[in-house]
Design a protein around this motif. Sequence first.
Motif, short mmCIF file in Angstrom:
data_model
loop_
_atom_site.label_atom_id
_atom_site.label_comp_id
_atom_site.label_asym_id
_atom_site.label_seq_id
_atom_site.Cartn_x
_atom_site.Cartn_y
_atom_site.Cartn_z
N THR A 107 38.58 -55.81 9.68
CA THR A 107 40.05 -55.67 9.76
C THR A 107 40.50 -56.43 11.00
OG1 THR A 107 39.82 -53.65 11.02
CG2 THR A 107 40.11 -53.44 8.64
N LYS A 108 41.77 -56.27 11.31
CA LYS A 108 42.27 -57.00 12.49
C LYS A 108 41.53 -56.57 13.74
CE LYS A 108 46.91 -57.72 10.88
NZ LYS A 108 47.72 -56.60 10.49
N ARG A 109 41.11 -55.28 13.76
CA ARG A 109 40.52 -54.82 15.02
C ARG A 109 39.00 -54.72 14.96
NH1 ARG A 109 44.56 -49.99 15.65
NH2 ARG A 109 45.41 -50.97 13.80
N GLU A 110 38.45 -54.67 13.77
CA GLU A 110 37.00 -54.45 13.71
C GLU A 110 36.29 -55.70 13.26
OE1 GLU A 110 36.05 -51.19 11.26
OE2 GLU A 110 37.52 -49.89 12.25
N SER A 111 35.19 -55.97 13.90
CA SER A 111 34.36 -57.08 13.47
C SER A 111 32.96 -56.85 13.99
CB SER A 111 34.91 -58.41 14.01
OG SER A 111 34.81 -58.40 15.40
N THR A 112 32.04 -57.50 13.32
CA THR A 112 30.65 -57.41 13.80
C THR A 112 30.23 -58.80 14.25
OG1 THR A 112 30.36 -55.88 11.97
CG2 THR A 112 28.39 -56.49 13.16
N GLU A 113 29.77 -58.88 15.48
CA GLU A 113 29.44 -60.20 16.04
C GLU A 113 28.09 -60.67 15.55
OE1 GLU A 113 31.65 -61.78 17.71
OE2 GLU A 113 32.95 -60.03 17.54
N ALA A 114 27.92 -61.97 15.59
CA ALA A 114 26.59 -62.53 15.31
C ALA A 114 25.65 -62.13 16.41
CB ALA A 114 26.70 -64.05 15.24
N GLY A 115 24.42 -61.85 16.05
CA GLY A 115 23.45 -61.44 17.05
C GLY A 115 23.29 -59.93 17.13
N SER A 116 24.24 -59.18 16.57
CA SER A 116 24.04 -57.72 16.57
C SER A 116 23.06 -57.38 15.46
CB SER A 116 25.37 -57.00 16.38
OG SER A 116 26.03 -57.52 15.26
N SER A 117 22.49 -56.16 15.55
CA SER A 117 21.40 -55.85 14.61
C SER A 117 21.96 -55.43 13.25
CB SER A 117 20.55 -54.73 15.18
OG SER A 117 21.30 -53.54 15.15
N LEU A 118 21.07 -55.47 12.30
CA LEU A 118 21.44 -55.09 10.93
C LEU A 118 21.84 -53.63 10.89
CD1 LEU A 118 21.41 -56.54 8.16
CD2 LEU A 118 19.20 -55.54 7.77
N GLY A 119 21.19 -52.85 11.79
CA GLY A 119 21.50 -51.42 11.81
C GLY A 119 22.97 -51.15 12.07
N GLU A 120 23.52 -51.94 12.94
CA GLU A 120 24.94 -51.73 13.25
C GLU A 120 25.81 -52.04 12.05
OE1 GLU A 120 24.61 -53.16 17.86
OE2 GLU A 120 26.35 -53.81 16.68
N LEU A 121 25.42 -53.10 11.35
CA LEU A 121 26.19 -53.48 10.16
C LEU A 121 26.15 -52.37 9.13
CD1 LEU A 121 27.71 -55.82 8.84
CD2 LEU A 121 25.54 -56.66 7.98
N VAL A 122 24.97 -51.82 8.97
CA VAL A 122 24.84 -50.76 7.97
C VAL A 122 25.64 -49.53 8.38
CG1 VAL A 122 23.18 -49.24 6.85
CG2 VAL A 122 22.60 -51.61 7.18
N ASP A 123 25.58 -49.21 9.67
CA ASP A 123 26.35 -48.06 10.14
C ASP A 123 27.84 -48.28 9.94
OD1 ASP A 123 24.06 -47.59 12.86
OD2 ASP A 123 24.22 -46.53 10.94
N GLN A 124 28.25 -49.51 10.18
CA GLN A 124 29.65 -49.86 9.94
C GLN A 124 30.05 -49.57 8.51
OE1 GLN A 124 32.08 -51.48 11.84
NE2 GLN A 124 33.43 -51.69 10.08
N GLY A 125 29.17 -49.96 7.59
CA GLY A 125 29.46 -49.74 6.19
C GLY A 125 29.52 -48.28 5.83
N ILE A 126 28.61 -47.50 6.45
CA ILE A 126 28.57 -46.06 6.10
C ILE A 126 29.78 -45.34 6.68
CG2 ILE A 126 27.26 -43.95 6.39
CD1 ILE A 126 24.73 -45.60 6.35
N SER A 127 30.16 -45.72 7.86
CA SER A 127 31.28 -45.00 8.48
C SER A 127 32.62 -45.45 7.92
CB SER A 127 31.23 -45.18 9.99
OG SER A 127 31.11 -46.55 10.29
#
Lengths: 363, 395
Positions: free
Chosen positions: B206-226
Amino acid sequence: MLMNDSSAAVSPQICGTPALRRKNLGAAGPEKFTPEFIQKQVEEFEIGKRHLANMMGEDPENFTQEDIDRSIAYLFPSGLFEKRARPLMKVRLSADLCFPPCEAVQWGPDGRPFHFLFYTGKQYYYSLMHDLYGRVLKVEKHQDQLRAKGLFPTEPKQIALGTSRWLTKEELEARLVEPISSQDYEYFIQLMERLLAMPCCSLEQQFVMSHRQQLEAQSMHQVVPPLQKDDAGVDFSTAEGRRKTSRGSVVVRDCGAGRLTVNGQDYLHYFPVLQDREQLMFPLQFCGLLGRFDLDCSVSGGGRSSQAGALRLAISRALLSFLPQSEGEAMRQAGLLTPDPRVRERKKPGQEGARRKFTWKKR
Amino acid sequence: MSLHRLAFRLRPTVTHVRSLHSSGYVQQQEAVAVEPEPESVSVFRTQEKDPACHSDKHVGQFYTLSSAHVRPLFPDSLPWRYQQQMKTFNETCIMVRQPALEVISYLKKADYSQPALRYVFYGLKGTGKTMSLCHTVHFCYTQGWLVLHVPDAHLWVKNCKELLPSSYKLSRFDQPLEATTWLRNFKITNEHFLPKIKLKERYVWTKRESTEAGSSLGELVDQGISRVKSSSDVVGAVMKELRLQSGQPGADFRLAVAVDGVNALWGRSTIKKEDKTAVDPEELTLVYNLRKLMKNDWSGGAIITTLSQTGSLYLPKSAYLPQDLLGERGFDSMDPFIPVSVPSYSEKEFESCYLYYMDRNWLQHPQSRTEEGKKELVFLCNMNPSMFERLCGYL
């Protein structure tokens, strides 16, 4: 006649003269057919048959009953469902619709009856009893003679009754062509038993056996399908079965591994329901032959349950040719070889179904 | 050798015993006190817990999965009836069968610098395709691969409770509930991989949320779950990342994509849009991304799939071949693939399964324990594994 007159005198006289009433009483009962009358009717039938043959353009000399039936069906087409209600041209002289023998007239032109027991009312029954008692006396006389000569057998030969039974009351009535009461029937049986109880009754064996009905073992009626050999030398047999509207046929092959094919498909796919497969399994399991045969089935019509039942009957019949007689008898007693006679009952008019009536409303 | 003599005294049905000399199996029904083994080992079980060591001599035998593997690997992905059986018997036993062994041997020998190979299990209904898939997935797990397991692709094309228009592409539809469930299971399965894999791209949600390159897959997955709303896109991102990274020389993992009921991706769906027209599976984000994974344009892993008629939509019950179930489009997309046929039980396998149920005291009826009873069971189920299991449930 006399009784009827007295009842007419007691009942209130509504209308008419005594002459009219007498005419009504005289017309009571069905029309009596004399042999001459029957003969005349048969001659007329023959003439009519020749006319019909001429009409159809066929040879009158070789016009058979089938040709008559065909011609009548052509000339008088009928849409009636009941076959017996359709137009008919046939001579039937036996105990049937047209000329029942009991209606044949019993007295001559001078009014004197032919049979000496006519006035008993049940002439044939009493003549049978008379005949029977005459034979009883004859056997007694024979016994006395033997005793007098000193040749009376110590172990008299009995009549071999075998598996037979006495004629039932209905059968006796059909034979005597007149109604008898249950008391009459009992007297008849008692006299027969008395005849059988006598030591030298073997004289009258033929007479006794003619009044007994043979009971045949049911399994003798069963037709065992023949065991054939195919090209590879493997035994196989074919049989058919039916249930409701399903018709199935099965080819049972020996030296198999318990494989089943139904209409080309695996039986697990054709009969997904366990109950149907259990039905197919029943004959094989009963005879303990589960893994021995290969079955090739084809079935059509009906629903899943009736198709399974039809195949079950077909398998049982086909297995008969692989089994000894005693096993076949066991199968028959288990009910595997009996075709199920239950079919769908028709719906009747005025009812919602075969048995269910419309909802009854009081008003 | 007394054990050698023992081999000849065994029942005729078990003449196929091969590994008596190596593992010292004792027939449990024979009251022979030749070499009393302390554990009650039987002919139908094998002690080999590692799928990598399973070979032809183990065919027909049951091996037990350790509970430490079962919980993370199959959080929700085993067949329902099998889960019930697991609970009843208090153990997880899978039978080693030829199709699974074949695929495992191919996986062992495959060259992972080449594009990924596609294996398709096909067969009649109830012959054990899903169980073979689970066996293969267990192998991949024990080898340390990253497992992307879709338990049933049919669940994604039917009975969707919530359908959102996709934020990423307007023509597509999102399924947040299914996506979150899948992400949760993915997290449980691949717990140890998540911190290690780093993302290559930046994803803006969204306008405020993003996942940067270099962060782990775990964070991406947590983002999706939350954030449930964007979970379908997260799934797409996860798949894309894994696809890109698996073939790279720097990646230290192999990717196993296991999909059950792959014919759902190219079939029809029962989900309807608001104007009552049917949704094409292509218009679903999850399906679209999964199809991209199915293409063999990536390397460093394998794609193992099953065809399934049971949950499929608008397909006749008699269809079981790949051609019938995948349809034209599916077949063209999946071509070339390695078809692996899964047949019903053979005599040996049936015997083994029967002994297993007897051992677990599952067959209570006295008739079922006799030879006659066994023949009846064979007839009634025609060696079909699922039919046999349902039948034994009544006994």
